[in-house]
Design a protein around this motif. Structure first.
Motif, mmCIF file in Angstrom:
data_model
loop_
_atom_site.group_PDB
_atom_site.id
_atom_site.type_symbol
_atom_site.label_atom_id
_atom_site.label_comp_id
_atom_site.label_asym_id
_atom_site.label_seq_id
_atom_site.Cartn_x
_atom_site.Cartn_y
_atom_site.Cartn_z
ATOM 1 N N LYS A 10 0.843 -1.203 0.000
ATOM 2 C CA LYS A 10 0.000 0.000 0.000
ATOM 3 C C LYS A 10 0.875 1.250 0.000
ATOM 4 O O LYS A 10 0.640 2.188 -0.762
ATOM 5 C CB LYS A 10 -0.925 -0.028 1.234
ATOM 6 C CG LYS A 10 -1.747 1.214 1.434
ATOM 7 C CD LYS A 10 -2.875 1.308 0.447
ATOM 8 C CE LYS A 10 -3.769 2.490 0.824
ATOM 9 N NZ LYS A 10 -4.585 2.910 -0.281
ATOM 10 N N GLU A 11 1.929 1.245 0.843
ATOM 11 C CA GLU A 11 2.859 2.378 0.887
ATOM 12 C C GLU A 11 3.572 2.577 -0.450
ATOM 13 O O GLU A 11 3.923 3.701 -0.803
ATOM 14 C CB GLU A 11 3.923 2.161 1.971
ATOM 15 C CG GLU A 11 3.434 2.340 3.380
ATOM 16 C CD GLU A 11 4.529 2.046 4.396
ATOM 17 O OE1 GLU A 11 5.714 2.265 4.071
ATOM 18 O OE2 GLU A 11 4.200 1.590 5.497
ATOM 19 N N MET A 12 3.777 1.493 -1.176
ATOM 20 C CA MET A 12 4.452 1.560 -2.471
ATOM 21 C C MET A 12 3.521 2.051 -3.573
ATOM 22 O O MET A 12 3.941 2.229 -4.714
ATOM 23 C CB MET A 12 5.033 0.186 -2.838
ATOM 24 C CG MET A 12 6.175 -0.236 -1.942
ATOM 25 S SD MET A 12 6.697 -1.952 -2.175
ATOM 26 C CE MET A 12 7.305 -1.925 -3.849
ATOM 27 N N GLY A 13 2.243 2.249 -3.257
ATOM 28 C CA GLY A 13 1.307 2.822 -4.221
ATOM 29 C C GLY A 13 0.331 1.850 -4.841
ATOM 30 O O GLY A 13 -0.357 2.189 -5.804
ATOM 31 N N PHE A 14 0.228 0.650 -4.294
ATOM 32 C CA PHE A 14 -0.707 -0.338 -4.835
ATOM 33 C C PHE A 14 -2.026 -0.250 -4.078
ATOM 34 O O PHE A 14 -2.115 -0.646 -2.927
ATOM 35 C CB PHE A 14 -0.130 -1.753 -4.731
ATOM 36 C CG PHE A 14 1.072 -1.953 -5.595
ATOM 37 C CD1 PHE A 14 0.933 -2.149 -6.957
ATOM 38 C CD2 PHE A 14 2.341 -1.933 -5.049
ATOM 39 C CE1 PHE A 14 2.036 -2.316 -7.763
ATOM 40 C CE2 PHE A 14 3.456 -2.103 -5.852
ATOM 41 C CZ PHE A 14 3.308 -2.295 -7.203
ATOM 42 N N ARG A 22 2.573 -11.540 -10.563
ATOM 43 C CA ARG A 22 3.828 -12.169 -10.165
ATOM 44 C C ARG A 22 4.873 -11.090 -9.970
ATOM 45 O O ARG A 22 4.616 -9.915 -10.227
ATOM 46 C CB ARG A 22 4.289 -13.196 -11.200
ATOM 47 C CG ARG A 22 4.516 -12.620 -12.574
ATOM 48 C CD ARG A 22 4.737 -13.722 -13.614
ATOM 49 N NE ARG A 22 4.723 -13.161 -14.943
ATOM 50 C CZ ARG A 22 5.782 -12.715 -15.595
ATOM 51 N NH1 ARG A 22 6.970 -12.767 -15.028
ATOM 52 N NH2 ARG A 22 5.669 -12.223 -16.804
ATOM 53 N N PHE A 23 6.081 -11.502 -9.565
ATOM 54 C CA PHE A 23 7.161 -10.545 -9.364
ATOM 55 C C PHE A 23 8.491 -11.249 -9.550
ATOM 56 O O PHE A 23 8.578 -12.478 -9.542
ATOM 57 C CB PHE A 23 7.074 -9.909 -7.970
ATOM 58 C CG PHE A 23 7.352 -10.873 -6.858
ATOM 59 C CD1 PHE A 23 8.613 -10.978 -6.305
ATOM 60 C CD2 PHE A 23 6.348 -11.698 -6.366
ATOM 61 C CE1 PHE A 23 8.868 -11.878 -5.283
ATOM 62 C CE2 PHE A 23 6.591 -12.592 -5.353
ATOM 63 C CZ PHE A 23 7.856 -12.691 -4.807
ATOM 64 N N SER A 24 9.527 -10.445 -9.734
ATOM 65 C CA SER A 24 10.884 -10.984 -9.795
ATOM 66 C C SER A 24 11.798 -9.989 -9.092
ATOM 67 O O SER A 24 11.475 -8.804 -8.964
ATOM 68 C CB SER A 24 11.328 -11.205 -11.245
ATOM 69 O OG SER A 24 11.416 -9.973 -11.933
ATOM 70 N N SER A 25 12.939 -10.481 -8.642
ATOM 71 C CA SER A 25 13.901 -9.587 -7.998
ATOM 72 C C SER A 25 15.302 -9.991 -8.416
ATOM 73 O O SER A 25 15.563 -11.145 -8.775
ATOM 74 C CB SER A 25 13.764 -9.638 -6.478
ATOM 75 O OG SER A 25 14.127 -10.914 -6.004
ATOM 76 N N LEU A 34 13.231 -4.777 -7.777
ATOM 77 C CA LEU A 34 12.001 -5.545 -7.656
ATOM 78 C C LEU A 34 11.099 -5.161 -8.828
ATOM 79 O O LEU A 34 10.824 -3.983 -9.036
ATOM 80 C CB LEU A 34 11.304 -5.221 -6.334
ATOM 81 C CG LEU A 34 9.938 -5.832 -6.086
ATOM 82 C CD1 LEU A 34 10.029 -7.352 -6.042
ATOM 83 C CD2 LEU A 34 9.354 -5.297 -4.780
ATOM 84 N N LYS A 35 10.678 -6.156 -9.608
ATOM 85 C CA LYS A 35 9.788 -5.900 -10.730
ATOM 86 C C LYS A 35 8.485 -6.646 -10.469
ATOM 87 O O LYS A 35 8.485 -7.845 -10.229
ATOM 88 C CB LYS A 35 10.420 -6.362 -12.037
ATOM 89 C CG LYS A 35 9.677 -5.875 -13.257
ATOM 90 C CD LYS A 35 10.491 -6.072 -14.514
ATOM 91 C CE LYS A 35 9.789 -5.463 -15.705
ATOM 92 N NZ LYS A 35 10.563 -5.636 -16.932
ATOM 93 N N LYS A 50 5.887 -2.838 -13.160
ATOM 94 C CA LYS A 50 6.411 -1.660 -12.476
ATOM 95 C C LYS A 50 7.694 -2.078 -11.774
ATOM 96 O O LYS A 50 7.761 -3.142 -11.175
ATOM 97 C CB LYS A 50 5.383 -1.144 -11.471
ATOM 98 C CG LYS A 50 5.636 0.247 -10.984
ATOM 99 C CD LYS A 50 4.428 0.750 -10.219
ATOM 100 C CE LYS A 50 4.613 2.210 -9.884
ATOM 101 N NZ LYS A 50 3.455 2.747 -9.185
ATOM 102 N N LYS A 51 8.727 -1.238 -11.866
ATOM 103 C CA LYS A 51 10.028 -1.573 -11.305
ATOM 104 C C LYS A 51 10.348 -0.645 -10.132
ATOM 105 O O LYS A 51 10.100 0.556 -10.196
ATOM 106 C CB LYS A 51 11.097 -1.409 -12.384
ATOM 107 C CG LYS A 51 12.459 -1.923 -11.985
ATOM 108 C CD LYS A 51 13.524 -1.627 -13.024
ATOM 109 C CE LYS A 51 13.298 -2.369 -14.288
ATOM 110 N NZ LYS A 51 14.420 -2.212 -15.249
#
Length: 129
Positions: A10-14, A22-25, A34-35, A50-51
């Motif tokens: 939430k703090e990151m804007g989601f 999904r995500f990758s790092s 972090l993508k 979003k990266k």
């Protein structure tokens, strides 16, 4: 799933974490990258993502009984680790029914398409020269 369960995201804007697929790092130098990938809407050609970049913390650690008393090292920031933990929880909930093999095959297919598009773009640039 509500954003109350995922305060770091939430703090990151989601505002709507259900959009996250999904995500990758990875680590590049002294930065954790972090993508985050979103679900594709019907008719979209490209997936949305979003990266985020997180500076790694520099630390000096004591080396036991060595010639050098201390060694410089880095570690991930606590904020990055909290985001990763929330993403792991979110993605594992969403993908609990999908087989791991199927997910890897999907990632390979996606990567092949991206590489093919990039090669075509580079060939076009060469022709324009």
């Amino acid at each position: 799933m509500t954003t109350k369960q995922f305060p770091t995201l939430k703090e990151m804007g989601f505002d709507d974490v259900s959009e996250i697929e999904r995500f990758s790092s990875r680590i590049e130098g002294d930065t954790d990258i972090l993508k985050i990938y979103f679900h594709r809407e019907q008719g979209d050609w490209f997936g949305r993502s979003k990266k985020f970049k997180f500076k790694r913390l520099n630390k000096r650690i004591r080396v036991n009984e060595g010639q050098i008393a201390y060694r410089d090292t880095t570690e991930s920031s606590p904020y990055f680790l909290r985001a990763m933990q929330e993403l792991e929880q979110l993605v594992s909930q969403a993908n609990s029914t999908k087989d791991r093999k199927e997910l890897i095959l999907e990632e390979i297919d996606h990567l092949e398409k991206v590489v093919q598009r990039k090669i075509a773009d580079l060939r076009k640039q060469i022709e324009e020269l």
